[in-house]
Write a protein that holds these residues in place. Structure first.
Motif, mmCIF file in Angstrom:
data_model
loop_
_atom_site.group_PDB
_atom_site.id
_atom_site.type_symbol
_atom_site.label_atom_id
_atom_site.label_comp_id
_atom_site.label_asym_id
_atom_site.label_seq_id
_atom_site.Cartn_x
_atom_site.Cartn_y
_atom_site.Cartn_z
ATOM 1 N N CYS A 30 0.846 -1.205 0.000
ATOM 2 C CA CYS A 30 0.000 0.000 0.000
ATOM 3 C C CYS A 30 0.877 1.249 0.000
ATOM 4 C CB CYS A 30 -0.907 -0.026 1.234
ATOM 5 S SG CYS A 30 -2.164 1.276 1.232
ATOM 6 N N PRO A 31 1.517 1.518 -1.156
ATOM 7 C CA PRO A 31 2.503 2.617 -1.196
ATOM 8 C C PRO A 31 1.902 4.016 -1.013
ATOM 9 C CG PRO A 31 2.166 1.692 -3.388
ATOM 10 C CD PRO A 31 1.431 0.799 -2.445
ATOM 11 N N VAL A 32 0.570 4.139 -1.185
ATOM 12 C CA VAL A 32 -0.110 5.413 -0.901
ATOM 13 C C VAL A 32 -1.161 5.097 0.169
ATOM 14 C CG1 VAL A 32 -1.436 7.333 -1.885
ATOM 15 C CG2 VAL A 32 0.237 6.124 -3.307
ATOM 16 N N ALA A 33 -0.814 5.337 1.443
ATOM 17 C CA ALA A 33 -1.640 4.835 2.548
ATOM 18 C C ALA A 33 -2.211 5.961 3.402
ATOM 19 C CB ALA A 33 -0.793 3.921 3.432
ATOM 20 N N PRO A 34 -3.533 5.926 3.708
ATOM 21 C CA PRO A 34 -4.091 6.919 4.609
ATOM 22 C C PRO A 34 -3.563 6.729 6.034
ATOM 23 C CG PRO A 34 -5.800 5.363 3.914
ATOM 24 C CD PRO A 34 -4.543 4.971 3.213
ATOM 25 N N VAL A 35 -3.191 7.833 6.681
ATOM 26 C CA VAL A 35 -2.734 7.784 8.082
ATOM 27 C C VAL A 35 -3.400 8.914 8.862
ATOM 28 C CG1 VAL A 35 -0.489 6.675 7.676
ATOM 29 C CG2 VAL A 35 -0.672 9.169 7.488
ATOM 30 N N ALA A 43 -3.986 12.152 6.321
ATOM 31 C CA ALA A 43 -3.129 12.468 5.172
ATOM 32 C C ALA A 43 -2.757 11.152 4.491
ATOM 33 C CB ALA A 43 -1.880 13.205 5.637
ATOM 34 N N LEU A 44 -2.073 11.238 3.348
ATOM 35 C CA LEU A 44 -1.619 10.033 2.645
ATOM 36 C C LEU A 44 -0.111 9.899 2.802
ATOM 37 C CD1 LEU A 44 -3.700 10.287 -0.668
ATOM 38 C CD2 LEU A 44 -4.154 8.827 1.313
ATOM 39 N N LEU A 45 0.325 8.707 3.188
ATOM 40 C CA LEU A 45 1.748 8.460 3.420
ATOM 41 C C LEU A 45 2.361 7.734 2.224
ATOM 42 C CD1 LEU A 45 4.144 8.483 5.491
ATOM 43 C CD2 LEU A 45 3.400 6.170 6.121
ATOM 44 N N LEU A 46 3.486 8.266 1.731
ATOM 45 C CA LEU A 46 4.229 7.638 0.627
ATOM 46 C C LEU A 46 5.483 6.984 1.199
ATOM 47 C CD1 LEU A 46 4.033 10.499 -2.034
ATOM 48 C CD2 LEU A 46 2.394 8.666 -1.606
ATOM 49 N N VAL A 300 0.033 9.475 -8.611
ATOM 50 C CA VAL A 300 1.212 8.937 -7.920
ATOM 51 C C VAL A 300 0.993 7.437 -7.727
ATOM 52 C CG1 VAL A 300 2.611 8.989 -5.816
ATOM 53 C CG2 VAL A 300 1.619 11.112 -6.682
ATOM 54 N N ALA A 301 1.970 6.650 -8.112
ATOM 55 C CA ALA A 301 1.910 5.187 -7.960
ATOM 56 C C ALA A 301 0.626 4.613 -8.547
ATOM 57 C CB ALA A 301 2.039 4.800 -6.483
ATOM 58 N N SER A 314 7.813 9.796 3.352
ATOM 59 C CA SER A 314 8.729 9.170 4.303
ATOM 60 C C SER A 314 10.043 8.901 3.589
ATOM 61 C CB SER A 314 8.149 7.869 4.855
ATOM 62 O OG SER A 314 9.131 7.238 5.664
ATOM 63 N N MET A 315 10.975 9.843 3.727
ATOM 64 C CA MET A 315 12.276 9.664 3.080
ATOM 65 C C MET A 315 13.008 8.457 3.681
ATOM 66 S SD MET A 315 11.748 13.278 3.207
ATOM 67 C CE MET A 315 13.061 14.263 3.902
ATOM 68 N N ALA A 316 12.786 8.223 4.978
ATOM 69 C CA ALA A 316 13.489 7.116 5.648
ATOM 70 C C ALA A 316 13.005 5.758 5.139
ATOM 71 C CB ALA A 316 13.285 7.216 7.155
ATOM 72 N N SER A 317 11.695 5.640 4.888
ATOM 73 C CA SER A 317 11.193 4.396 4.297
ATOM 74 C C SER A 317 11.720 4.259 2.866
ATOM 75 C CB SER A 317 9.663 4.383 4.300
ATOM 76 O OG SER A 317 9.184 3.293 3.544
#
Length: 401
Positions: A30-35, A43-46, A300-301, A314-317
């Motif tokens: 789920c590369p575009v995930a609601p959080v 928001a949506l997390l990438l 996106v995606a 999420s640059m770290a992911s």
């Protein structure tokens, strides 16, 4: 996934040096995930490398996080550092002009010239820690004082004032740690201080960034206002202090958590530069990530994201994305090339990254030379995290030697 099922974000790390398991799960499925954020907004997390890089490079994903329908990042009304109208909130032409100006003053040459002074300061801080005896704390002894000193040196701020910046910076980066009243009071103090600093430099310019920026402003017929001047100084102080201070602690914790890493560096100092870069990539506790607000519909995606969407990169992911990095879950001190996204990418990438890199490499060099027997004084899994701030870090890194 419905909005009510959206998980709370930021996710919890199992330990300070391990990534949340959600990153790998979302990258896979789920590369575009609601959080759900601390504010209660969604928001949506990438989480994938290509998507994060695309969004950070696309001008349609803006920093207009004060828009009416933008998700609020923090639990307080000001939105903290992401809600504040700082230099970071500029868009388009104004932002390009600002970057160009600050870039003219914030040169690699200026940072290179600072390196011997940064090394002297790092040596002094390490000596002080050694004199106080083991166990010491790398965060309070070296991690926090060094970047404050460096950014003060860059801006022409007197050493005697640098203690105040830690508190001002913490309040700007708060998600839940401070009340709105504490944040407002600290910001008013910070603004007052910077106004006086700028006035002082205008009257008596020195060989520093603020004086140089002021000389450009004078020649620009007021295009860059004093307010912008203050926002610049504020942005550099906060960004240059908090993020690098935390990263020094995290880098050292990662390198000492596995004795083989430290031994490899002792055996080959040529690894210092690539090891610092790999610590930036491998950082599992970076904090919030980079929010963006969408001014028009974008894909996106493979998903169409409507106008008014807030996304979090999420640059770290992304930095652990197996599609981009071979053996992404391993820390390889000689990894090269290493196109990590720790400093962002595109028009808003970190303007102070050369200074941050210089500080990380210098601290590592000084500690390897001065304390080859350095080791963690507690198990890595017990390292305490700093909580409630937008930037992730460790409260303490206890060491002995």
């Amino acid at each position: 996934m419905t909005v009510t099922e959206a998980p709370e974000y930021p996710f919890r790390n199992p330990t300070a040096l391990e990534p949340p398991q959600e990153w790998a799960e979302l990258r896979q499925g789920c590369p575009v995930a609601p959080v759900r954020l601390a504010s209660g907004d969604t928001a949506l997390l990438l989480t994938r490398y290509d998507d994060v890089k695309q969004v950070l490079s696309d001008p349609r994903f803006t920093r207009q996080l004060d828009a009416e329908d933008a998700a609020r990042v923090t639990a307080n009304e000001s939105g903290g550092v992401f809600g504040a109208t700082t230099a970071g909130g500029m868009t388009g032409e104004n932002h390009r002009a600002w970057r160009q100006l600050v870039g003219k003053a914030f040169t690699a040459k200026r940072v290179t010239a600072m390196q011997p002074r940064i090394q002297e300061m790092a040596e002094l801080l390490v000596e002080r820690m050694v004199a106080e005896g083991a166990p010491g704390d790398l965060v309070s002894a070296v991690g926090f004082p060094l970047p404050v000193w460096a950014i003060c040196d860059l801006l022409g701020v007197p050493d005697s004032d640098r203690e105040k910046f830690a508190y001002w910076s913490d309040t700007m980066l708060s998600m839940t740690r401070f009340t709105q009243e504490e944040i407002d009071t600290a910001q008013a103090e910070f603004d007052g201080y910077l106004v006086a600093l700028v006035e002082g430099k205008r009257a008596e310019p020195g060989d520093d960034l603020v004086s140089e920026l002021l000389s450009y402003v004078e020649g620009l017929d007021g295009r860059l206002t004093e307010q912008l001047m203050l926002a610049t100084a504020k942005g550099l102080l906060v960004a240059g202090h908090e993020t690098t201070a935390n990263m020094i602690g995290k880098m050292m914790a990662l390198l000492l958590a596995d004795r083989g890493r430290w031994e490899a560096l002792l055996a080959d100092r040529a690894l210092i530069r690539t090891a610092a870069e790999e610590a930036l990539r491998f950082d599992a506790n970076p904090g919030f990530g980079m929010p963006r607000y969408l001014t028009e519909e974008v894909e996106v995606a493979g998903e169409r994201l409507p106008r008014g969407t807030t996304v979090i990169c999420s640059m770290a992911s992304a930095n652990r994305d197996e599609r981009q990095f071979e053996a992404a879950g391993e820390m390889r001190l000689d990894r090269s090339p290493n196109p990590h996204l720790a400093f962002g990418v595109g028009p808003h990438s970190c303007i102070g990254q050369s200074l941050a890199r210089t500080e990380l490499q210098t601290v590592l060099k000084v500690l390897l030379e001065r304390l080859p027997t350095l080791e963690l004084a507690i198990p890595a899994a017990e390292l305490p995290r700093r909580e409630g701030l937008i930037v992730g870090g460790l409260e303490r890194v206890p060491v002995r030697w």
